[in-house]
Design a protein around this motif. Structure first.
Motif: not given
Length: 392
Positions: A376, A333-334, A359, A372, A379, A362
């Motif tokens: 994160t 998640l980036d 998710v 966020p 991730f 985010l």
């Protein structure tokens, strides 16, 4: 059935690629924040080509890894909000037992995540749930919040609410090209669209989409056998009570990663699966030769003989699903390391469905440049060395 015909427009506030559960929730959160959002799906909906189809998924509070355990209360709350918005039930609380050897570190992690997780020995488990049998030195941790999410119904609900908030869903449009820039261009088989922000949540197809953007993510699609096993004595529907879900962690007579759900989909059939599978190309997932061996089924049959004596030891139904795994089985998640207005959600490794509401939130927050709501850091793309390469 394809999404209802909507007028074409070229420019949006945000584009999301992938209308599985993660991409759909990302689009839902953007629309809730009054962003004009386009959600693209390469297949005609509904479909069974990816990771979000089927009738059921486990949800639970028990998690051995703290980052996920911290996200679960928010996830339960957001699922309840979607139920209220959609006016339909998306979850059935059955409880869940985590099975493992006494003192197993992952089992202890699950117990800690529950704060007051009740531990049952073999005798106590058999009294409460006669269909489950443990052996010497094995115990069960009880998670009273666990249960079954109705997956197909949940995906439909989040997409319906997204459209109700003004979102546009276009299915049957495969993305051919992404041109980065302050205003990105996404070209599909139908036309080109532009937006200042893009979220890619394309499941097993994510790697192929980001490679031309100079990003080589270590994503491995797996073909998973989803197996249903017949009860020797089916429960009477009139009792209204389903057995619990379960997860097995390091049992002596079974490999790590077997899980099960009660007979809620097919009458008298219990879903028992192995959390691993065979590497596959998502474009070729059905290209398995007839009569090819299914080693996971033999493994599951042995587990059932040892731990679920009330089930037949040959599966009555075998379906398939795709996982897309990272090497550490943690999510990605980036932001793209080079293009900060491209956000990537990938590598959900077979445990992402229950967390999709968080998710999606985010991914939405990252795309809007907000702080966020959950860290994160676990991730991040940068945990994998050498992922940034020259664009093709």
């Amino acid at each position: 059935m394809a999404a209802p015909s909507q007028p074409h427009q070229a420019t949006y506030d945000a584009i999301v690629i992938g209308a599985g559960i993660q991409g759909s929730f990302a689009a839902y959160h953007l629309a809730q924040r009054h962003r004009d959002t386009l959600l693209l799906e390469q297949f005609i909906l509904p479909h069974s080509r990816g990771s979000s189809h089927g009738q059921s998924r486990i949800t639970r509070s028990a998690y051995p890894r703290a980052p996920y355990a911290r996200m679960m209360p928010d996830s339960f709350r957001l699922w309840q909000r979607l139920e209220a918005e959609a006016g339909t039930s998306l979850y059935r609380r059955t409880g869940l037992v985590v099975l493992g050897p006494a003192g197993n570190p992952e089992l202890e992690g699950c117990r800690r995540s529950l704060r007051a997780g009740e531990v049952l020995d073999a005798t106590a488990l058999a009294q409460r749930f006669p269909g489950l049998r443990l052996h010497a030195g094995e115990v069960a941790v009880w998670d009273g919040t666990g249960g079954v999410l109705f997956a197909d119904r949940a995906l439909q609900a989040v997409q319906d609410v997204f459209r109700r908030h003004g979102g546009t869903l276009r299915d049957g449009e495969k993305v051919l090209r992404i041109d980065p820039g302050a205003m990105l261009t996404v070209t599909t088989t139908a036309r080109a669209y532009r937006a200042p922000r893009l979220i890619i949540a394309a499941g097993a197809w994510t790697g192929a989409l980001v490679a031309p953007l100079g990003l080589h993510l270590p994503l491995q699609p797996l073909r998973i056998d989803v197996c249903y096993w017949r009860e020797k004595e089916p429960r009477s529907p009139s009792t209204g009570r389903a057995g619990p879900c379960f997860m097995a962690l390091g049992l002596r007579r079974a490999p790590h990663g077997i899980y099960g759900l009660p007979a809620l989909e097919y009458p008298g059939l219990v879903k028992v699966c192995y959390h691993h599978g065979s590497p596959t190309d998502p474009e070729e997932r059905d290209g398995v030769p007839l009569g090819a061996p299914h080693p996971d089924i033999a493994l599951l049959s042995s587990f059932i003989s040892n731990y679920l004596p009330g089930l037949e030891t040959r599966p009555a139904v075998v379906e398939t699903c795709l996982y897309t795994n990272t090497p550490d089985e943690d999510f990605i998640l980036d932001k793209h390391p080079k293009f900060s207005n491209i956000i990537i959600g990938a590598g959900f490794s077979g445990h992402g469905f229950k967390l999709a509401p968080v998710v999606g939130k985010l991914l939405c927050e990252l795309s809007l440049g907000e702080e966020p709501s959950h860290s994160t850091a676990p991730f991040a793309i940068t945990r994998f060395p050498g992922v940034l390469r020259a664009a093709l």
